[in-house]
Design an enzyme around this catalytic site. Sequence first.
Site, PDB file in Angstrom:
ATOM      1  N   ASP A 142     -67.300  12.002  18.372  1.00 36.59           N
ATOM      2  CA  ASP A 142     -67.601  11.878  19.757  1.00 36.59           C
ATOM      3  C   ASP A 142     -68.897  10.726  19.919  1.00 36.59           C
ATOM      4  O   ASP A 142     -69.010  10.156  20.966  1.00 36.59           O
ATOM      5  CB  ASP A 142     -67.997  13.127  20.562  1.00 36.59           C
ATOM      6  CG  ASP A 142     -67.085  14.237  20.335  1.00 36.59           C
ATOM      7  OD1 ASP A 142     -66.003  13.930  20.180  1.00 36.59           O
ATOM      8  OD2 ASP A 142     -67.719  15.205  20.691  1.00 36.59           O
ATOM      9  N   GLY A 185     -63.580  13.213  22.772  1.00 36.46           N
ATOM     10  CA  GLY A 185     -64.605  12.821  23.084  1.00 36.46           C
ATOM     11  C   GLY A 185     -65.499  13.809  23.893  1.00 36.46           C
ATOM     12  O   GLY A 185     -66.740  13.685  24.006  1.00 36.46           O
TER      13      GLY A 185
HETATM   14  O1  F6P Z   1     -66.862  17.458  19.121  1.00 35.68           O
HETATM   15  C1  F6P Z   1     -65.626  16.988  18.320  1.00 35.68           C
HETATM   16  C2  F6P Z   1     -64.271  17.233  19.175  1.00 35.68           C
HETATM   17  O2  F6P Z   1     -63.241  16.635  18.274  1.00 35.68           O
HETATM   18  C3  F6P Z   1     -64.165  17.024  20.234  1.00 35.68           C
HETATM   19  O3  F6P Z   1     -63.932  15.654  20.799  1.00 35.68           O
HETATM   20  C4  F6P Z   1     -63.252  17.965  20.997  1.00 35.68           C
HETATM   21  O4  F6P Z   1     -63.163  18.131  22.300  1.00 35.68           O
HETATM   22  C5  F6P Z   1     -63.269  19.068  20.237  1.00 35.68           C
HETATM   23  O5  F6P Z   1     -64.233  18.774  18.874  1.00 35.68           O
HETATM   24  C6  F6P Z   1     -61.981  19.960  19.625  1.00 35.68           C
HETATM   25  O6  F6P Z   1     -62.419  21.115  19.026  1.00 35.68           O
HETATM   26  P1  F6P Z   1     -61.464  21.865  18.275  1.00 35.68           P
HETATM   27  O7  F6P Z   1     -61.286  21.378  16.749  1.00 35.68           O
HETATM   28  O8  F6P Z   1     -62.348  23.215  18.503  1.00 35.68           O
HETATM   29  O9  F6P Z   1     -60.269  22.057  18.910  1.00 35.68           O
END
Ligand code: F6P
Length: 360
Positions: A142, A185
């Site tokens: 992000d 993001g």
């Molecule tokens: O913070 C990194 C990120 O990839 C974000 O861009 C996204 O919203 C989130 O993590 C997704 O998280 P998870 O791996 O728990 O689905």
Amino acid sequence: MGEVKRIGILTSGGDCAGLNAVIRAVTHCGVGVHGWKVLGICKATLGLMSRPAQVMPLEMEKVDRLVAMGGTILGTTNKGDPFAFPMADGSVVDRSAEIIEGYHSLGLDALIGVGGDGSLAILRKIAQQGGINLVGIPKTIDNDVGITERSIGFDTAVNIATEAIDRLHFTAASHNRVMIVEVMGRDAGHIALNAGIAGGAHIVLIPEIAYKMENIGRYIKKRQTLGQDYTIVVVSEAVCTDSGEVVQQTGQFGECRLGGIGQYLAEQIATQTGAETRVTVLGHTQRGGISSPLDRILASAFGVGAVELIAQGKYDYMVTWQNRQVVSVPILDAIKDYRAVDPEETLVKTARGLGICFGD
Ligand code: F6P
């Protein structure tokens, strides 16, 4: 060579490309250059909660080929705040003391925590409470950690999103379609903005700039009348609907997962313009795979920088990238300011100068 130290490294929060390059750099510098012992802690703070603490001794041979590899050989977690940890029986328990005890049981002199702003804030709180000598390294696709210009993982994510946009141009043009690419993001639009410029997108929607559906419709229709019969839209997952609603689902652990704004836009654009629309959601492809050379370089510089901070006894600091250099800043300063896209920043002006529409 100074006094032999025993240091730990953990990767915390969502994985991203470049984490293994950091683990390698810390091992090369800690073991190879300083002659220290380096212990990899498995699954972030979960490894320090386990008894015995779950660790992986890091040696040169083990890490040598890791520079390009995606993911993290140590494992990670982005669930379960240790101060309010959800237990199997449904109770919520403060487990920070177990983490502190786990750290001290390993006889560590210092700990390198690789994480985003959320993970670093938690690690710092635990370190302050338990006398842990913490050094931070920023990572997140992000790119929203304060002060540092770059975080590990961001460049690879932008590369992946750009490549996807490059591919979509051809198929969009062949069918005269509006192609919507939804990128990650969380709360920041850096991936959408950077990949949108690099990929030659026509419309870029980010949470930091409010849009109106009618402006998007008008822009696409104008393209149509000029004979520009296809349009590429890049949208950040955190963009809300026209009426301000966050588009998200509830995950299996009750967590909120962003996603779906692309589909919403596709329906709205189809209604407003009559154009045929398709949606591509890039999701976790942006976090996986081989890391970009820039992420490998950043990870290597941050890994070495973090080891040198430990050699100097400079704790509670985080390495950052500023003006082509690794600079250390107090972790507290880095995590207090979340770094969103500034609507006045150079890249927003660049995008506007290229005629990219933000829908405002
Ligand atoms: O913070 C990194 C990120 O990839 C974000 O861009 C996204 O919203 C989130 O993590 C997704 O998280 P998870 O791996 O728990 O689905």
